[in-house]
Design a protein around this motif. Structure first.
Motif, PDB file in Angstrom:
ATOM      1  N   LEU A   8      -1.097   6.934   6.220  1.00 10.77           N
ATOM      2  CA  LEU A   8      -0.913   7.754   4.973  1.00 10.77           C
ATOM      3  C   LEU A   8      -2.052   7.604   3.932  1.00 10.77           C
ATOM      4  O   LEU A   8      -2.360   8.524   3.308  1.00 10.77           O
ATOM      5  CB  LEU A   8       0.322   7.271   4.305  1.00 10.77           C
ATOM      6  CG  LEU A   8       1.769   7.756   4.732  1.00 10.77           C
ATOM      7  CD1 LEU A   8       2.956   6.969   4.196  1.00 10.77           C
ATOM      8  CD2 LEU A   8       1.912   9.093   4.564  1.00 10.77           C
ATOM      9  N   PRO A   9      -2.681   6.351   4.119  1.00  6.83           N
ATOM     10  CA  PRO A   9      -3.790   6.343   3.172  1.00  6.83           C
ATOM     11  C   PRO A   9      -5.032   7.145   3.544  1.00  6.83           C
ATOM     12  O   PRO A   9      -6.036   7.383   2.834  1.00  6.83           O
ATOM     13  CB  PRO A   9      -4.125   4.979   3.203  1.00  6.83           C
ATOM     14  CG  PRO A   9      -2.894   4.020   3.620  1.00  6.83           C
ATOM     15  CD  PRO A   9      -2.313   4.983   4.533  1.00  6.83           C
ATOM     16  N   ILE A  10      -4.893   7.741   4.851  1.00  6.64           N
ATOM     17  CA  ILE A  10      -5.841   8.486   5.113  1.00  6.64           C
ATOM     18  C   ILE A  10      -5.437   9.794   4.959  1.00  6.64           C
ATOM     19  O   ILE A  10      -6.559  10.485   4.484  1.00  6.64           O
ATOM     20  CB  ILE A  10      -6.239   8.366   6.680  1.00  6.64           C
ATOM     21  CG1 ILE A  10      -6.869   6.811   6.769  1.00  6.64           C
ATOM     22  CG2 ILE A  10      -7.363   9.232   7.166  1.00  6.64           C
ATOM     23  CD1 ILE A  10      -6.998   6.432   8.417  1.00  6.64           C
ATOM     24  N   PHE A  11      -4.473  10.520   5.178  1.00  7.96           N
ATOM     25  CA  PHE A  11      -4.126  11.550   5.054  1.00  7.96           C
ATOM     26  C   PHE A  11      -3.954  12.184   3.878  1.00  7.96           C
ATOM     27  O   PHE A  11      -3.783  13.121   3.246  1.00  7.96           O
ATOM     28  CB  PHE A  11      -2.974  12.127   5.920  1.00  7.96           C
ATOM     29  CG  PHE A  11      -3.337  11.858   7.493  1.00  7.96           C
ATOM     30  CD1 PHE A  11      -4.506  12.908   7.825  1.00  7.96           C
ATOM     31  CD2 PHE A  11      -2.704  11.306   8.403  1.00  7.96           C
ATOM     32  CE1 PHE A  11      -4.742  13.292   9.362  1.00  7.96           C
ATOM     33  CE2 PHE A  11      -3.146  11.513   9.800  1.00  7.96           C
ATOM     34  CZ  PHE A  11      -4.041  12.349  10.185  1.00  7.96           C
ATOM     35  N   VAL A  15      -5.391  15.465   2.090  1.00  8.04           N
ATOM     36  CA  VAL A  15      -4.542  16.707   1.591  1.00  8.04           C
ATOM     37  C   VAL A  15      -4.998  17.075   0.281  1.00  8.04           C
ATOM     38  O   VAL A  15      -4.989  18.069  -0.365  1.00  8.04           O
ATOM     39  CB  VAL A  15      -3.033  16.541   1.924  1.00  8.04           C
ATOM     40  CG1 VAL A  15      -2.237  17.664   1.247  1.00  8.04           C
ATOM     41  CG2 VAL A  15      -2.768  16.555   3.545  1.00  8.04           C
ATOM     42  N   GLY A  16      -4.976  15.715  -0.486  1.00  9.83           N
ATOM     43  CA  GLY A  16      -5.426  16.022  -2.005  1.00  9.83           C
ATOM     44  C   GLY A  16      -6.777  16.563  -1.880  1.00  9.83           C
ATOM     45  O   GLY A  16      -6.788  17.420  -3.193  1.00  9.83           O
ATOM     46  N   ALA A  17      -7.781  16.248  -1.279  1.00 13.19           N
ATOM     47  CA  ALA A  17      -9.141  17.115  -1.489  1.00 13.19           C
ATOM     48  C   ALA A  17      -8.905  18.417  -1.066  1.00 13.19           C
ATOM     49  O   ALA A  17      -9.708  19.149  -1.856  1.00 13.19           O
ATOM     50  CB  ALA A  17      -9.860  16.240  -0.683  1.00 13.19           C
ATOM     51  N   VAL A  18      -8.167  18.672  -0.269  1.00 18.28           N
ATOM     52  CA  VAL A  18      -7.973  20.185   0.155  1.00 18.28           C
ATOM     53  C   VAL A  18      -7.231  20.740  -0.981  1.00 18.28           C
ATOM     54  O   VAL A  18      -7.645  22.047  -1.483  1.00 18.28           O
ATOM     55  CB  VAL A  18      -7.209  20.502   1.511  1.00 18.28           C
ATOM     56  CG1 VAL A  18      -6.916  21.907   1.561  1.00 18.28           C
ATOM     57  CG2 VAL A  18      -7.889  20.020   2.554  1.00 18.28           C
ATOM     58  N   GLY A  19      -6.093  20.395  -1.372  1.00 15.67           N
ATOM     59  CA  GLY A  19      -5.554  20.879  -2.686  1.00 15.67           C
ATOM     60  C   GLY A  19      -6.184  20.980  -3.900  1.00 15.67           C
ATOM     61  O   GLY A  19      -6.210  22.191  -4.601  1.00 15.67           O
ATOM     62  N   SER A  38      -3.710  10.078  -6.499  1.00 18.01           N
ATOM     63  CA  SER A  38      -4.096   8.955  -6.588  1.00 18.01           C
ATOM     64  C   SER A  38      -3.086   8.102  -6.606  1.00 18.01           C
ATOM     65  O   SER A  38      -2.909   6.801  -5.894  1.00 18.01           O
ATOM     66  CB  SER A  38      -5.055   8.637  -7.706  1.00 18.01           C
ATOM     67  OG  SER A  38      -6.313   9.300  -7.728  1.00 18.01           O
ATOM     68  N   GLY A  39      -1.956   8.455  -7.310  1.00 19.49           N
ATOM     69  CA  GLY A  39      -0.899   7.598  -7.312  1.00 19.49           C
ATOM     70  C   GLY A  39      -0.126   7.552  -6.070  1.00 19.49           C
ATOM     71  O   GLY A  39       0.606   6.349  -5.603  1.00 19.49           O
ATOM     72  N   LEU A  40      -0.065   8.593  -5.135  1.00 22.58           N
ATOM     73  CA  LEU A  40       0.616   8.649  -4.048  1.00 22.58           C
ATOM     74  C   LEU A  40      -0.206   7.722  -3.125  1.00 22.58           C
ATOM     75  O   LEU A  40       0.496   7.054  -2.105  1.00 22.58           O
ATOM     76  CB  LEU A  40       0.591   9.999  -3.395  1.00 22.58           C
ATOM     77  CG  LEU A  40       1.736  10.913  -3.939  1.00 22.58           C
ATOM     78  CD1 LEU A  40       1.498  12.297  -3.508  1.00 22.58           C
ATOM     79  CD2 LEU A  40       3.197  10.444  -3.751  1.00 22.58           C
ATOM     80  N   THR A  41      -1.374   7.662  -2.989  1.00 23.22           N
ATOM     81  CA  THR A  41      -2.449   6.775  -2.422  1.00 23.22           C
ATOM     82  C   THR A  41      -1.971   5.475  -2.695  1.00 23.22           C
ATOM     83  O   THR A  41      -1.637   4.490  -1.637  1.00 23.22           O
ATOM     84  CB  THR A  41      -3.646   7.114  -2.180  1.00 23.22           C
ATOM     85  OG1 THR A  41      -3.857   8.333  -1.885  1.00 23.22           O
ATOM     86  CG2 THR A  41      -4.545   6.394  -1.588  1.00 23.22           C
ATOM     87  N   PHE A  42      -1.965   5.108  -3.945  1.00 22.68           N
ATOM     88  CA  PHE A  42      -1.617   3.655  -4.167  1.00 22.68           C
ATOM     89  C   PHE A  42      -0.270   3.328  -3.848  1.00 22.68           C
ATOM     90  O   PHE A  42      -0.037   2.120  -3.469  1.00 22.68           O
ATOM     91  CB  PHE A  42      -1.637   3.606  -5.829  1.00 22.68           C
ATOM     92  CG  PHE A  42      -1.371   2.228  -6.300  1.00 22.68           C
ATOM     93  CD1 PHE A  42      -2.304   1.282  -6.137  1.00 22.68           C
ATOM     94  CD2 PHE A  42      -0.093   1.811  -7.084  1.00 22.68           C
ATOM     95  CE1 PHE A  42      -2.013   0.054  -6.760  1.00 22.68           C
ATOM     96  CE2 PHE A  42       0.083   0.760  -7.318  1.00 22.68           C
ATOM     97  CZ  PHE A  42      -0.869  -0.341  -7.219  1.00 22.68           C
ATOM     98  N   ALA A  43       0.858   4.157  -4.057  1.00 25.72           N
ATOM     99  CA  ALA A  43       2.474   3.884  -3.265  1.00 25.72           C
ATOM    100  C   ALA A  43       2.337   3.786  -1.980  1.00 25.72           C
ATOM    101  O   ALA A  43       2.910   2.831  -1.485  1.00 25.72           O
ATOM    102  CB  ALA A  43       3.084   5.038  -3.770  1.00 25.72           C
ATOM    103  N   ALA A  44       1.424   4.620  -1.271  1.00 21.36           N
ATOM    104  CA  ALA A  44       1.073   4.161   0.244  1.00 21.36           C
ATOM    105  C   ALA A  44       0.782   2.905   0.581  1.00 21.36           C
ATOM    106  O   ALA A  44       1.351   2.129   1.510  1.00 21.36           O
ATOM    107  CB  ALA A  44       0.661   5.230   1.003  1.00 21.36           C
ATOM    108  N   ALA A  45      -0.510   2.609  -0.150  1.00 26.67           N
ATOM    109  CA  ALA A  45      -0.796   1.051   0.001  1.00 26.67           C
ATOM    110  C   ALA A  45       0.161   0.116  -0.323  1.00 26.67           C
ATOM    111  O   ALA A  45       0.136  -0.921   0.456  1.00 26.67           O
ATOM    112  CB  ALA A  45      -2.209   1.088  -0.931  1.00 26.67           C
ATOM    113  N   ILE A  46       0.881   0.048  -1.232  1.00 25.41           N
ATOM    114  CA  ILE A  46       1.987  -0.835  -1.598  1.00 25.41           C
ATOM    115  C   ILE A  46       2.782  -0.976  -0.557  1.00 25.41           C
ATOM    116  O   ILE A  46       3.337  -2.024  -0.199  1.00 25.41           O
ATOM    117  CB  ILE A  46       2.454  -0.617  -3.131  1.00 25.41           C
ATOM    118  CG1 ILE A  46       1.308  -0.890  -4.014  1.00 25.41           C
ATOM    119  CG2 ILE A  46       3.626  -1.471  -3.491  1.00 25.41           C
ATOM    120  CD1 ILE A  46       0.869  -2.180  -4.103  1.00 25.41           C
TER     121      ILE A  46
END
Length: 71
Positions: A8-11, A15-19, A38-46
């Motif tokens: 998840l922290p990779i994808f 996906v965000g960059a493409v969007g 950024s928030g989704l990546t942070f949530a995946a890291a947590i």
């Protein structure tokens, strides 16, 4: 926890960059998308931090390579 949640922290940023490239003409879309992904990546890291705390090691074996011979 699914093994694929490690990715998840990779994808999510990918996906965000493409969007964000698709919405490059609108500054509002850029701002909202940047904060959202950024928030989704942070949530995946947590989530991964809590999963590693609960289970110990979190491993994704790619290509059926056993532990000492993986890449």
């Amino acid at each position: 926890m699914s093994e694929l949640s490690i990715l998840l922290p990779i994808f999510i940023p990918l996906v965000g960059a493409v969007g964000l490239l698709l919405g490059q003409r609108s500054l509002g879309v850029q701002k909202l998308g940047g904060v959202l992904f950024s928030g989704l990546t942070f949530a995946a890291a947590i989530y991964l931090l809590l999963a590693a705390d609960a289970a110990g090691h979190v491993v994704l074996q790619v290509g059926n390579w056993s532990a000492p011979f993986g890449i």
